[in-house]
Design a protein around this motif. Sequence first.
Motif, short mmCIF file in Angstrom:
data_model
loop_
_atom_site.label_atom_id
_atom_site.label_comp_id
_atom_site.label_asym_id
_atom_site.label_seq_id
_atom_site.Cartn_x
_atom_site.Cartn_y
_atom_site.Cartn_z
N ASN A 268 -15.76 -1.40 -0.52
CA ASN A 268 -14.90 -0.52 0.28
C ASN A 268 -14.91 -1.00 1.72
N GLU A 269 -13.75 -1.48 2.17
CA GLU A 269 -13.56 -1.94 3.54
C GLU A 269 -14.61 -2.97 3.96
N VAL A 270 -14.81 -3.96 3.09
CA VAL A 270 -15.71 -5.06 3.46
C VAL A 270 -15.12 -5.86 4.62
N ASP A 271 -13.83 -5.64 4.91
CA ASP A 271 -13.16 -6.33 6.01
C ASP A 271 -13.34 -5.61 7.34
N ALA A 272 -14.12 -4.55 7.38
CA ALA A 272 -14.34 -3.82 8.63
C ALA A 272 -15.16 -4.69 9.60
N ALA B 12 -9.53 -2.14 4.63
CA ALA B 12 -9.33 -1.25 5.77
C ALA B 12 -7.90 -1.35 6.30
N ASN B 13 -7.25 -2.47 6.06
CA ASN B 13 -5.86 -2.66 6.46
C ASN B 13 -5.28 -3.83 5.69
N LEU C 267 -5.15 -6.38 -8.76
CA LEU C 267 -4.32 -5.68 -7.78
C LEU C 267 -5.12 -5.57 -6.50
N ILE C 268 -4.46 -5.14 -5.44
CA ILE C 268 -5.14 -4.97 -4.17
C ILE C 268 -4.91 -3.54 -3.69
N CYS C 269 -5.88 -3.03 -2.92
CA CYS C 269 -5.81 -1.64 -2.48
C CYS C 269 -6.08 -1.54 -0.99
N SER C 270 -5.51 -0.52 -0.38
CA SER C 270 -5.68 -0.32 1.05
C SER C 270 -5.93 1.14 1.36
N ASN C 271 -6.89 1.39 2.26
CA ASN C 271 -7.10 2.72 2.82
C ASN C 271 -6.23 2.83 4.06
N THR C 272 -5.12 3.51 3.95
CA THR C 272 -4.12 3.51 5.02
C THR C 272 -3.65 4.93 5.31
#
Length: 460
Positions: free
Chosen positions: A166-170, A202-203, A221-226
């Motif tokens: 979850n949001e490893v890109d933060a 995260a984006n 698939l890819i998912c986003s918390n937006t």
Amino acid sequence: MRKLLAFLMLLLMVSCQKETTLSDLDEIGKLSSVENALALNNVPSVVSVVQENGIWKLKRNGQNYIVKGVAASKSINTNITNYITALKSFSGNTIRTYSVNEFTQDILDEAYANGISVCLGLWVNREADNFDYNNTTAVNQQLLNLKSQVLAYKDHPALLMWGVGNEVDASYTNLKVWNAIGDIAAMIHTEDGNHPVTTMLANTLPAKITEIKNRAPQLDLICSNTYAPNLPVVTTNLQQGGWTKPYMITEFGPRGTWQMNPEPTRILPWGALVEQTSTEKAEIYRSSYNQHIKANFNNGCLGSFAFVWGYQTHGAVLTWFGFHTVDGRTFGAADIMKRVWSDWYPANRAPEITSRNQMTLGGQHAEDAIYMAAGSTQTAAITASDPENDPLVYEWRIVPEGVAGPGGAPHPGVSGLIAANGNATVSFTAPSSAGAYRLYVYVKDNHNKVASAVIPFYVN
């Protein structure tokens, strides 16, 4: 052919087992599909991502499946049965978790008992939390740890898909995280051929999407918390990043506390954030879903998860998100989700506070930067209504800014300050200690529904 054989085998099992009766079959749908037969015998669901006539679809046991989901708050762990049963009653079909923990088995079992699917989260360490993706030993150990979690739950019939991280890109810089995500996805496909794999971002910045496409092609698939107002750019970003697979929105809701800078009038001089009423928030869930999620079902979107089912246990303002109060009452946002998921409102709807201006403190509104003297006497008022004209009870609370209650839940309020609760107007004594506070009002009907509004203030 595989599903047909499984179906025939299960019919044979049914006919040979005395404890399974035709009445049992009736309870799960009169054996009208392979899915019902599989469910009766506790067989894992088979989920796939396919493209039909140029449109991406999610298939569960051969049937089209649109994710009508909610993100699970940690508060769900305290009363799993009530929260998951409530989701079913509001026409949701999926719940998203963030990690495997001591509650995972109970959540899966309760979801299965209520016809709810689970997007099971696998927690992936983040660079923002000091994990080093240059450390090969640590990365390999993480892979092995996650493999054991996959093996433990891959055959549970409630499982819909795997959410890897979850949001490893933060606040990240090391692109090797996407190689690690790809390796985890490949491991899952090896161990579990029945469920898709995704990751939650995260984006959706296009450059990042390109890296993921190249480094983690094993993702289905890819998912986003937006959150509002960024939902409109998701599809554009994915296209610019070269993403050709489907996607989901795995968190959405009102503008986040971290997104307030574009609207400086909502940040008060002492740093407090002006919060919308529960009714205003509900309307954002409606518009977000209808305009940017449902509208894209033929444009790669497989569904979404509203944030957050239960109540918040972390964040700058603990009442900012959440479909429930600590005592289990539901806000109008839950009614809205039932409406957009099923085209029907529940039989009874929550009270309404249509605007922040419906609440006053000393005749002023939330944006007015209200200061008061310690120990002074103050008055506040709220105007609320109820769609069914139910009788309303008003509960007022004074909460220190940024202070949580037991277990990280929203603060229950400072005692001894409110003169008398229950009415649409209230008198209270300002706290004796200087600092920032929030005045809340919870408007309750007699059907376990609630509305809320809040005004921040500062005690000199």
